[in-house]
Enzyme design. Structure first.
Site, PDB file in Angstrom:
ATOM      1  N   GLU A 188      -1.714  -5.374 -10.540  1.00  0.00           N
ATOM      2  CA  GLU A 188      -2.997  -5.305  -9.845  1.00  0.00           C
ATOM      3  C   GLU A 188      -4.172  -5.024 -10.775  1.00  0.00           C
ATOM      4  OE1 GLU A 188      -5.048  -3.059  -6.001  1.00  0.00           O
ATOM      5  OE2 GLU A 188      -3.297  -2.156  -6.959  1.00  0.00           O
ATOM      6  N   GLU A 240      -6.687  -2.227   2.971  1.00  0.00           N
ATOM      7  CA  GLU A 240      -6.769  -1.082   2.062  1.00  0.00           C
ATOM      8  C   GLU A 240      -8.243  -0.746   1.848  1.00  0.00           C
ATOM      9  OE1 GLU A 240      -4.644   0.101  -2.129  1.00  0.00           O
ATOM     10  OE2 GLU A 240      -6.205  -1.418  -2.187  1.00  0.00           O
TER      11      GLU A 240
END
Length: 268
Positions: free
Chosen positions: A160, A254
């Site tokens: 990520e 998120e």
């Protein structure tokens, strides 16, 4: 037309008109509740699936802690679709152990624990944050170890890019792809967090060209990292392009709640 093109076109036709499958990130949402109550809250809010950062204080938690977490997921009737490896002291600025010199044994021990949890709960996506250090041969070795252990459980590793972490070296999709290429494992892919990528100036319109290299997608609006509609990003437009090009995975919600409403899902 190649067989790969035929499959992609069929997949696109199947998914382009369907809403994305959203999962709730339990580390960002429902934080007014104790951790073990959040899976049930997500279920009550209409989510069938959840994801979470490493939910324990230590890389190797006590058995009772693991069992309590697993029971909370199972009792709520939700599916765990994303789990982070232990990343160090996140509030203090740590962002993963994969590149952290001297913590190789801790990283690898945590990999074994995390994959075991994922296997029991049917989770197939594991986020191995890179850490705040440069990529070295040891970093790549650590990632390969994680990928190989995950593969035994039928799981994938995602890498990520992050924003708001000055020391973190992976900020764009291409930087992640460069590391993924070096890892050279088929089950290692990009975690495309649209908020982080956009905040770092990445071109979200190009993501759809790399759907086969994307293992998971997360969303939050920018600026602010609130829910969709609180910022300036065309999140649903970007998700539609990803779906049209064949992305069929979950989309993690998120974000930092602003309105504390999930009405945004009706517009997806």
């Amino acid at each position: 037309m190649s067989s790969v093109s035929v499959v992609r076109n069929l997949t696109s036709a199947m998914w382009k008109d369907k809403p994305p499958m959203f999962d709730a990130n339990l580390s960002m949402l429902f934080t007014e509740l104790p951790l073990l109550e959040r899976p049930q809250a997500a279920r009550a809010a209409g989510f069938d699936a959840v994801e979470i950062w490493w939910p324990f204080a230590d890389a190797v938690p006590e058995t009772r802690e693991i069992e309590a977490f697993e029971s909370a997921i199972e009792d709520a009737g939700v599916r765990l679709v994303g789990l982070n490896f232990f990343a160090g002291d996140m509030p203090a600025g740590d962002r993963g152990l994969a590149s952290w010199p001297g913590r190789e044994t801790e990283f690898r021990t945590n990999v074994e624990v995390t994959v075991a949890i994922a296997a029991r709960l049917g989770c197939r996506t594991l986020n191995a944050l890179h850490g705040n250090f440069e990529t070295t041969a040891q970093t790549i070795s650590n990632y390969r170890f994680a990928a190989d252990v995950a593969a035994e459980a039928g799981a994938q590793i995602v890498v990520e890019p992050l924003s708001g972490a000055p020391k973190y070296p992976i900020k764009t999709a291409q930087q992640a792809f460069d590391v993924i290429d070096e890892i050279d494992r088929g089950n290692v892919k990009l975690l495309a967090d649209l908020y982080h990528l956009a905040t770092n100036g990445d071109d979200l319109d190009t993501l759809a060209d790399h759907v086969d290299r994307i293992g998971h997608v997360q969303i939050a609006d920018a600026p602010g990292r609130g829910e969709p509609g609180t910022g300036e990003l065309d999140l649903f437009g970007h998700l539609a392009k990803l779906r049209a090009n064949g992305y069929t995975g979950f989309v993690g919600a998120e974000y930092k709640p602003v309105t504390h409403s999930f009405a945004w899902r009706d517009n997806a």
